[in-house]
Design a protein around this motif. Structure first.
Motif, PDB file in Angstrom:
ATOM      1  N   ALA A 147     -23.152  23.000 -30.075  1.00 45.20           N
ATOM      2  CA  ALA A 147     -23.249  22.651 -29.214  1.00 45.20           C
ATOM      3  C   ALA A 147     -22.717  22.599 -27.922  1.00 45.20           C
ATOM      4  N   GLY A 148     -20.641  22.163 -28.356  1.00 43.08           N
ATOM      5  CA  GLY A 148     -20.245  22.271 -27.091  1.00 43.08           C
ATOM      6  C   GLY A 148     -20.227  23.535 -26.437  1.00 43.08           C
ATOM      7  N   LEU A 149     -20.235  24.942 -27.085  1.00 52.32           N
ATOM      8  CA  LEU A 149     -20.369  26.146 -26.293  1.00 52.32           C
ATOM      9  C   LEU A 149     -21.663  26.339 -25.700  1.00 52.32           C
ATOM     10  N   THR A 150     -22.412  25.954 -26.164  1.00 53.30           N
ATOM     11  CA  THR A 150     -24.278  26.648 -25.248  1.00 53.30           C
ATOM     12  C   THR A 150     -24.134  25.506 -23.872  1.00 53.30           C
ATOM     13  N   LEU A 151     -23.818  24.139 -24.103  1.00 55.62           N
ATOM     14  CA  LEU A 151     -24.139  23.930 -23.354  1.00 55.62           C
ATOM     15  C   LEU A 151     -23.410  24.418 -21.071  1.00 55.62           C
ATOM     16  N   PRO A 152     -21.395  24.730 -21.749  1.00 52.40           N
ATOM     17  CA  PRO A 152     -20.487  25.942 -20.676  1.00 52.40           C
ATOM     18  C   PRO A 152     -21.745  26.947 -20.735  1.00 52.40           C
ATOM     19  N   HIS A 153     -21.919  27.991 -22.063  1.00 52.18           N
ATOM     20  CA  HIS A 153     -22.560  29.501 -21.786  1.00 52.18           C
ATOM     21  C   HIS A 153     -23.501  29.270 -21.452  1.00 52.18           C
ATOM     22  N   MET A 154     -24.467  27.968 -21.586  1.00 54.04           N
ATOM     23  CA  MET A 154     -26.028  28.466 -20.987  1.00 54.04           C
ATOM     24  C   MET A 154     -25.758  28.892 -18.776  1.00 54.04           C
ATOM     25  N   ILE A 155     -24.662  27.377 -18.377  1.00 50.94           N
ATOM     26  CA  ILE A 155     -24.812  26.786 -17.222  1.00 50.94           C
ATOM     27  C   ILE A 155     -23.768  28.758 -16.757  1.00 50.94           C
ATOM     28  N   VAL A 156     -23.353  28.633 -17.416  1.00 51.91           N
ATOM     29  CA  VAL A 156     -22.142  30.563 -16.984  1.00 51.91           C
ATOM     30  C   VAL A 156     -23.320  31.627 -16.950  1.00 51.91           C
ATOM     31  N   SER A 157     -24.128  31.697 -17.945  1.00 52.18           N
ATOM     32  CA  SER A 157     -25.331  32.727 -18.124  1.00 52.18           C
ATOM     33  C   SER A 157     -26.784  32.463 -17.502  1.00 52.18           C
ATOM     34  N   HIS A 158     -26.147  31.490 -16.784  1.00 52.24           N
ATOM     35  CA  HIS A 158     -27.481  31.614 -16.370  1.00 52.24           C
ATOM     36  C   HIS A 158     -28.148  32.513 -14.955  1.00 52.24           C
ATOM     37  N   ARG A 159     -28.905  33.080 -15.455  1.00 47.78           N
ATOM     38  CA  ARG A 159     -29.389  34.006 -14.111  1.00 47.78           C
ATOM     39  C   ARG A 159     -28.516  35.308 -14.058  1.00 47.78           C
ATOM     40  N   MET A 160     -27.915  35.336 -14.539  1.00 52.85           N
ATOM     41  CA  MET A 160     -26.667  36.725 -15.426  1.00 52.85           C
ATOM     42  C   MET A 160     -27.451  38.189 -15.219  1.00 52.85           C
ATOM     43  N   ARG A 161     -28.448  38.335 -15.132  1.00 56.36           N
ATOM     44  CA  ARG A 161     -29.433  39.478 -14.649  1.00 56.36           C
ATOM     45  C   ARG A 161     -28.730  39.972 -12.996  1.00 56.36           C
ATOM     46  N   GLU A 162     -28.597  38.758 -12.317  1.00 55.90           N
ATOM     47  CA  GLU A 162     -28.353  39.034 -11.053  1.00 55.90           C
ATOM     48  C   GLU A 162     -27.225  39.026 -10.500  1.00 55.90           C
ATOM     49  N   ILE A 163     -26.009  39.040 -11.569  1.00 61.78           N
ATOM     50  CA  ILE A 163     -24.717  38.678 -10.894  1.00 61.78           C
ATOM     51  C   ILE A 163     -24.465  40.174 -10.841  1.00 61.78           C
TER      52      ILE A 163
END
Length: 302
Positions: A267-283
């Motif tokens: 759970a601790g890893l998921t929140l920042p991971h989701m923020i970082v990887s959101h719309r990752m394909r556009e990066i």
């Protein structure tokens, strides 16, 4: 048969065989797989964050500090306010999983993505409510779980039937999404229905979700040392070792306690991971000579 489909099928056959031959140990194995093979799928978050915010006034130290702050904050919420923490974690996970499944559909469909993203969480719990209640005991008091069990089971069965119909129609029509994606989803649906909660979830989490993250990072950082880069191996190891402090509160000889500790960490890893990887394909990965980039992370393998 593509590699992803082979992995999902291998996991399903292996977990099913393990469950038949040694049911007492199958869930231990599934949990170990999720910890050792699932947690590292976020180990490229630093690279992704640097590429995503390379033009923002954020140094690497600030990114790391914010990431670790999110880990500690969310993990602490799950430890000290379990029901609130779990509810927030499941909501975040549903959004994150749905986004990944949406991009696995051609053309991308938020509704289809949400159906599979939510199912990945709901079906292993709702279709195996008795076993799931033991795993969830730290987070959800028995009286609360009992009050929601019947509607949870009903919704889970209805959703499983709906997904079965949709997948059967999709495989017959063979339109849009790659046929292998439909086949992988069908195998995962069978795993959610047949296998106990952790084993069924592990087939999807490792075979689809984690693999697709690593594939996306492989595409983004194609010029990097993607075999076993030092930062990936080190961050993966540190993330897994993050379980050790939880031995002060949980008894790891009990699978329910190990599961609860793992959920607090994940759970601790998921929140920042989701923020970082959101719309990752556009990066778009930064050029090697960009001032915000450590060239050693992006150099070609010798």
């Amino acid at each position: 048969m593509k590699g992803g489909t082979l992995l999902v099928l291998t996991l399903f056959v292996s977990m099913t065989t393990w469950w038949i031959l040694a049911p007492a140990w199958a869930e231990w194995g599934a949990l170990a797989l999720m910890i050792c093979a699932g947690i590292p799928h976020g180990s490229f978050d630093l690279r992704v964050a640097k590429a995503k915010w390379r033009d923002a006034p954020l140094s690497q130290k600030k990114i790391v500090a914010l990431y670790l702050g999110g880990v500690v904050g969310m993990g602490g919420l799950c430890v000290f306010a379990p029901l609130i923490g779990l509810s927030l974690f499941l909501g975040i996970s549903a959004i994150h999983f749905s986004e990944g499944e949406m991009h696995a559909t051609t053309p991308p469909s938020p509704l289809v993505g949400a159906a599979y993203g939510v199912s990945a969480i709901l079906l292993p719990i709702g279709l195996h409510a008795r076993a799931a209640q033991g795993y969830m005991a730290y987070f959800v008091p028995p009286e609360i779980f009992s009050s929601i069990e019947r509607p949870l089971v009903f919704v889970s069965y209805a959703l499983a039937v709906l997904l079965g119909i949709l997948l059967s129609a999709a495989l017959v029509s063979n339109r849009g999404t790659d046929r292998t994606e439909h086949l992988q989803r069908l195998i995962c649906l069978c795993a959610w229905i047949i296998l106990p909660p952790l084993s069924g979830f592990a087939v999807w989490f490792i075979g689809r979700h984690s693999l697709k993250h690593l594939q996306s990072c492989s595409e983004m950082f194609g010029g990097s040392r993607f075999g076993v880069p030092l930062d990936f191996a080190l961050i993966s190891l540190l993330a897994i070792l993050g379980l050790l402090p939880f031995t002060l509160r949980f008894d790891f000889s009990r699978i329910d306690d190990l599961f609860a500790a793992s959920m607090c960490l994940i759970a601790g890893l998921t929140l920042p991971h989701m923020i970082v990887s959101h719309r990752m394909r556009e990066i778009v990965p930064p050029p090697v000579n960009h001032p915000s980039v450590d060239a050693n992370l992006y150099r070609n393998a010798p």
